[in-house]
Design an enzyme around this catalytic site. Structure first.
Site, mmCIF file in Angstrom:
data_model
loop_
_atom_site.group_PDB
_atom_site.id
_atom_site.type_symbol
_atom_site.label_atom_id
_atom_site.label_comp_id
_atom_site.label_asym_id
_atom_site.label_seq_id
_atom_site.Cartn_x
_atom_site.Cartn_y
_atom_site.Cartn_z
ATOM 1 N N SER A 40 -16.505 5.257 -40.511
ATOM 2 C CA SER A 40 -16.646 3.982 -39.692
ATOM 3 C C SER A 40 -16.294 2.707 -40.310
ATOM 4 O O SER A 40 -16.200 2.261 -41.544
ATOM 5 C CB SER A 40 -17.960 3.893 -38.963
ATOM 6 O OG SER A 40 -18.267 4.956 -38.263
HETATM 7 C C1 LIG Z 1 -18.023 8.092 -36.709
HETATM 8 S S1 LIG Z 1 -18.071 9.831 -37.262
HETATM 9 C C2 LIG Z 1 -19.347 9.485 -38.505
HETATM 10 C C3 LIG Z 1 -19.293 8.418 -39.517
HETATM 11 C C4 LIG Z 1 -19.976 8.419 -40.568
HETATM 12 N N1 LIG Z 1 -21.540 8.126 -40.286
HETATM 13 C C5 LIG Z 1 -19.666 7.387 -41.755
HETATM 14 O O1 LIG Z 1 -20.114 7.591 -42.869
HETATM 15 O O2 LIG Z 1 -18.831 6.564 -41.370
HETATM 16 C C6 LIG Z 1 -18.896 10.561 -36.247
HETATM 17 C C7 LIG Z 1 -19.290 12.156 -36.578
HETATM 18 O O3 LIG Z 1 -20.214 12.768 -35.618
HETATM 19 C C8 LIG Z 1 -19.945 14.020 -35.749
HETATM 20 N N2 LIG Z 1 -20.691 14.532 -34.634
HETATM 21 C C9 LIG Z 1 -20.322 14.619 -33.256
HETATM 22 N N3 LIG Z 1 -21.200 15.442 -32.439
HETATM 23 C C10 LIG Z 1 -22.245 15.560 -33.160
HETATM 24 C C11 LIG Z 1 -23.067 16.485 -33.094
HETATM 25 N N4 LIG Z 1 -23.636 16.787 -31.848
HETATM 26 N N5 LIG Z 1 -23.996 16.753 -34.150
HETATM 27 C C12 LIG Z 1 -23.525 16.230 -35.343
HETATM 28 N N6 LIG Z 1 -22.565 15.675 -35.521
HETATM 29 C C13 LIG Z 1 -21.870 15.335 -34.763
HETATM 30 C C14 LIG Z 1 -18.395 14.212 -35.654
HETATM 31 O O4 LIG Z 1 -18.081 15.471 -36.076
HETATM 32 C C15 LIG Z 1 -18.019 13.066 -36.694
HETATM 33 O O5 LIG Z 1 -17.724 13.442 -38.087
#
Ligand SMILES: C[S@@+](CC[C@H](N)C(=O)[O-])C[C@H]1O[C@@H](n2cnc3c(N)ncnc32)[C@H](O)[C@@H]1O
Length: 391
Positions: A40
């Protein structure tokens, strides 16, 4: 932010971009080209960490892994705390498993799990930070939260996403403020995608969320009819946030959508104004009207809100929209957002709340503060010298 070397988590990106506040790096797309994982933007990460008020010694669950944010959390909680970061996607975890220890944050626990169910084996948590766009607050998050704990979650309400800080006190998730944001969609058991109604191929589409309804055929026909417009006489200065108006419209309009158009569609005049995420739109049977604004002077210091509409009753629909704009109190962060278990009876919800029904919760939105009224334009043109001052 200075302690953690961000470029180590996005080695594909030139260093100056890696440290740009608004830059987010997409690490994965689905088969339709929709981004499903990213590191992000740093500004959004800081904003959410501030909302969460993470302190030394805390146990924090991060839902959605990217590596960098988990490292920031590890810095904040220090040696006496713990960071557990979970992701539903093994590829994402593999990335973080490589980068976190290399950057000196081998202490972060990484797990493959569906965030809908949290990480019960590591609970309780003082903070849960959700970094994928959620539509609901599953019971596991509340069950795994320590008393007085906080959940910070990008919550979608009628298509609009706000990062809401909830605090768990006396059996209620009370909001501790919210901020504007956008996130990749939640996958897994909590997935709830929006519906997209094409009005002109993929160039002009309506985004519909919750139980909002639209007659696609009628609205496609409407788009080819002449455009009507109406102006509200309500204005904001160029540096004033007005996302509160979006939330106000989303909750107050009987049928609400977001009209999203490509730049090409705007350039060709199919719609007068829009952008990728869409502009608030009143769906009014066979007609629709969407929010727009225009500069009130050549200096472009102030903008007046108005509506463009199409359809057999567009002249009425644009008037409905501007009359709602005139009723907005002018604040961007004036709403309160609270969440109650789905079975909570109406009488226990805040009076005059607008309610969004979810699988696990009822989201209640109220506008409690006395409204500082927006400046109404004296006439068609703005008065010189700061006529936008709020009263
Ligand atoms: C925007 S990214 C995370 C960014 C991260 N926190 C960073 O360091 O910038 C969103 C993540 O959420 C994960 N995701 C989506 N649905 C999810 C779920 N139900 N449980 C766990 N992770 C999930 C996706 O695979 C993705 O990698």
């Amino acid at each position: 932010m200075r302690a953690v070397a961000r470029h180590l988590f996005v080695p594909e990106v030139p260093v100056e971009k890696a440290y740009a506040a608004e830059h987010h790096y997409v690490t994965k797309k689905d088969e339709h080209g929709v981004s499903i994982s990213s590191v992000s933007a740093a500004r959004i990460q800081v904003m959410m960490l501030e909302q969460a008020e993470v302190r030394p010694g805390m146990r924090v669950l991060e839902i959605g892994t990217g590596g960098y944010n988990a490292a920031l959390l590890a810095e904040l909680v220090g040696e006496g705390g713990a960071v557990i970061s979970i992701d539903i996607d093994q590829d994402v975890l593999d990335r973080a498993r490589r980068f976190l220890p290399a950057a000196g944050y081998g202490s972060v626990t990484l797990l493959r799990a569906d965030g809908e169910f949290g990480a019960p084996e590591h609970a309780p948590f003082d903070r849960i930070i959700v970094t994928a766009g959620a539509w609901d607050i599953p019971p596991a998050w509340v069950e795994q939260l320590a008393g007085g704990g906080r959940i910070v979650v990008p919550l979608r309400m009628r298509g609009l996403t706000r990062s809401v800080a909830f605090e768990w006190n006396n059996g209620q998730l009370a909001d501790r403020g919210y901020e504007l944001c956008g996130f990749v969609p939640m996958q897994g058991a909590g997935e709830q995608r929006e519906r997209l109604i094409p009005l002109h191929g993929d160039d002009v589409r309506l985004r519909l969320d919750d139980n909002q309804q639209a007659d696609g055929d009628a609205l496609r026909a409407a788009l080819s009819m002449p455009r009507r417009e109406a102006w509200s006489g309500t204005a904001v200065g160029k540096d004033i946030r007005f996302d509160g108006l979006y939330l106000w419209m989303a909750m107050r309009l009987p049928d609400f959508g977001l009209l999203a158009a490509t730049k090409a569609a705007v350039d060709r005049g199919l719609v007068a104004h829009s952008w990728g995420l869409g502009v608030p739109t009143l769906l009014d049977g066979d007609s629709f009207a969407y929010l727009t604004f225009r500069a009130t002077s050549e200096a472009r210091e102030q903008f007046e809100f108005g509506a463009y509409g199409h359809g057999p009753h567009a002249d009425v629909t644009v008037e409905k929209l501007v009359s709602l704009i005139r009723s907005w109190d002018g604040t961007s962060l004036g709403a309160r957002i609270s969440a109650f278990p789905a079975g909570t009876p109406d009488e226990l919800l805040p009076s005059d709340a607008l309610i969004l029904a979810r699988r696990h919760t009822r989201i209640a939105i109220t506008w409690p503060s006395p409204p500082p009224k927006l400046a109404a334009l004296p006439a068609r043109r703005a008065a010189p010298n700061g006529s936008n001052d709020r009263k």
